[in-house]
Design a protein around this motif. Sequence first.
Motif, short mmCIF file in Angstrom:
data_model
loop_
_atom_site.label_atom_id
_atom_site.label_comp_id
_atom_site.label_asym_id
_atom_site.label_seq_id
_atom_site.Cartn_x
_atom_site.Cartn_y
_atom_site.Cartn_z
N ALA A 384 38.51 65.78 39.84
CA ALA A 384 37.50 65.00 40.78
C ALA A 384 36.19 65.14 40.84
O ALA A 384 35.60 64.69 41.82
CB ALA A 384 38.44 65.35 42.07
N SER A 385 35.88 66.27 40.37
CA SER A 385 34.70 66.62 40.41
C SER A 385 33.55 65.99 39.70
O SER A 385 34.18 65.05 38.58
CB SER A 385 34.17 68.25 40.06
N SER A 386 32.10 65.78 39.83
CA SER A 386 31.42 64.95 39.08
C SER A 386 30.52 65.62 37.66
O SER A 386 30.41 64.92 36.94
CB SER A 386 30.16 64.20 40.12
N TRP A 387 30.28 66.92 38.02
CA TRP A 387 29.58 67.35 36.84
C TRP A 387 30.12 68.90 36.66
O TRP A 387 30.66 69.47 37.49
CB TRP A 387 28.13 67.58 37.42
N ILE A 388 29.84 69.49 35.41
CA ILE A 388 30.37 70.74 34.93
C ILE A 388 29.32 71.42 34.38
O ILE A 388 28.46 70.85 33.42
CB ILE A 388 31.44 70.55 33.74
N VAL A 389 28.89 72.58 34.95
CA VAL A 389 27.85 73.59 34.19
C VAL A 389 28.63 74.48 33.62
O VAL A 389 29.38 75.33 33.98
CB VAL A 389 26.96 74.23 35.37
N HIS A 390 28.41 74.82 32.31
CA HIS A 390 29.09 75.43 31.40
C HIS A 390 28.25 76.23 30.39
O HIS A 390 27.81 75.86 29.33
CB HIS A 390 29.88 74.25 30.50
N PRO A 391 27.93 77.66 30.88
CA PRO A 391 27.43 78.55 30.25
C PRO A 391 28.21 78.95 29.01
O PRO A 391 29.34 79.51 29.35
CB PRO A 391 27.12 79.65 30.81
N PHE A 392 27.97 78.79 27.71
CA PHE A 392 28.76 78.95 26.60
C PHE A 392 27.89 79.82 25.64
O PHE A 392 27.02 79.47 24.83
CB PHE A 392 28.98 77.44 25.72
N GLY A 393 28.18 81.22 25.64
CA GLY A 393 27.38 82.19 24.94
C GLY A 393 28.10 82.52 23.55
O GLY A 393 29.30 82.94 23.54
N LEU A 394 27.35 82.64 22.59
CA LEU A 394 27.64 83.05 21.31
C LEU A 394 26.36 83.82 20.70
O LEU A 394 25.26 83.60 20.78
CB LEU A 394 28.04 82.11 20.22
N TRP A 395 26.86 85.27 20.21
CA TRP A 395 25.75 86.06 19.80
C TRP A 395 26.29 87.11 18.80
O TRP A 395 27.29 87.25 18.77
CB TRP A 395 24.91 86.69 21.16
N ASP A 396 25.42 87.57 18.06
CA ASP A 396 25.74 88.57 17.13
C ASP A 396 25.67 90.20 17.57
O ASP A 396 26.71 90.78 17.21
CB ASP A 396 24.64 88.66 16.19
N ASP A 397 24.70 90.53 18.35
CA ASP A 397 24.53 91.98 18.50
C ASP A 397 25.34 92.34 19.85
O ASP A 397 25.29 92.06 20.77
CB ASP A 397 23.19 92.30 18.63
N PRO A 398 26.25 93.56 19.48
CA PRO A 398 27.08 93.88 20.60
C PRO A 398 25.97 94.47 21.82
O PRO A 398 26.38 94.67 23.01
CB PRO A 398 27.86 95.20 20.01
N ALA A 399 24.99 94.65 21.61
CA ALA A 399 23.93 95.33 22.51
C ALA A 399 23.53 94.01 23.52
O ALA A 399 23.07 94.43 24.36
CB ALA A 399 22.81 96.00 21.68
#
Length: 474
Positions: A384-399
């Motif tokens: 029923a919501s209108s919008w989705i904000v979706h932080p989608f993180g992919l990265w290499d360094d464990p730091a």
Amino acid sequence: MAPGDISGINGTALTDLADLAVLGDQLVGEVITPSDGARYDEARGIFNAMIDRRPAAIARCENEEDVVRAIRFARDHDLPIAVRGGGHSVAGMSLVDGGLVIDLRGMNTVTVDPDARTARVGGGAIMSELDRGTQAHGLATTGGRVSTTGVGGFVLGGGAGWLDRAFGLACDNLLAVDLVTAQGERLHIDEEEHPDLFWALHGGGGNFGVATTFTLRLHPLTAMTAMLLLWRPEAGPTVVRAYRDFLESAPDRIGGGLLYCTGPPEEFVPEDMVGTLVCAVLITYIGHEEQARDLAAPLLRLGPDAEMINELPYADLQCLLDDPPGYRNYWSAEYLDSFPDQAVDRFCRRASDMIVPSPSQHVLFPQGGAVTEGPSEYPLPWRASSWIVHPFGLWDDPADDARARQWAHDTRADVRPWSHGAVYLNFIGREGRDRVVAGFGAENYRRLAAVKAQYDPDNVFRLNHNIEPRPPGP
């Protein structure tokens, strides 16, 4: 198989591999253990490189009887069970330390009935196998936005994708499921057989058993256009506002999303934008390019710094934004009732906290259309919501682990004043029981818990966004 020790849950041990050898002899598929070395490491590899779990064994099932035998074996030996399809759960729910993984990847057949406009899909199929199978008949159904996503987890969780505004969520197109319960019982489930369980499987995830086959409704799809428009990040607030206003009146055949991402090394991208932060709009359109251009005129008038506009097969569109495996992953989401200018500004500012260059995406997805207007009885309050904000993180360094997680948490916090409160659980990892309940709604959760108590009273299938079994009552 060489002898050795394999520990299960609560200290349970298989003191040698004789029992696993018996299981392996019973299966059409095979059993893989740590003693298999590189084959074992390959078999336990999943999309999120942050997850490193060592199952006692992986049962690569080839048919429904293999699944029955694997479940009964795990229960006889008090081993926790994880179920693997595509292996895309960000929390690594398809793996378990010291337990048994029921690996469905060998059960990936897709059979299309073009006259009935249905597909019968094996529980281990991935999205590209479904999309290629249906495309040959000029048909499609709502699929995930990554071609390697498992069909099973996607559909059972609800299933949002590029076609959902036109064709509804994936589970709206779910007509039947063949499922093996925690007791090893085989069930065929549809609107008439086990209707309570049929309802629960429309969003309730893998809580109720191992789904070995899905029957899905298909829709005619003969023309598809994709428009990928890129701007330098300083144009972001203007672009996001224009995109928001455009989608609020766009026809249901329009899908896609807006995202901040790293500029890709493609010929159509200016050299100075490659490897830097860009603001991108992806417009997907069910129809021909000329119509798509006409509809997208308000965005094209903003003068993108780079653009790619093509008609292409839907199955190719599904691969367009595929995320490469082998990266560390962390995702979350906030579902919004509205996206006013203040939210736009916060969203755009937070993009600067992304790890760049990387495959990370700072995403805004629209809903509406057949998502909002679809069946209201299923346990999916987020539709029923209108919008989705979706932080989608992919990265290499464990730091960068802490930084990436913080970016996701801060992104959600920025837009929480406009939150709907519900959330699509396929978009998040382990964020606590309250978020699981929010994924279904409190009343739906109680009903789902009662269904769980009927079909899995011991909570055997708990390595998921878990619904704890609870019989109905005061």
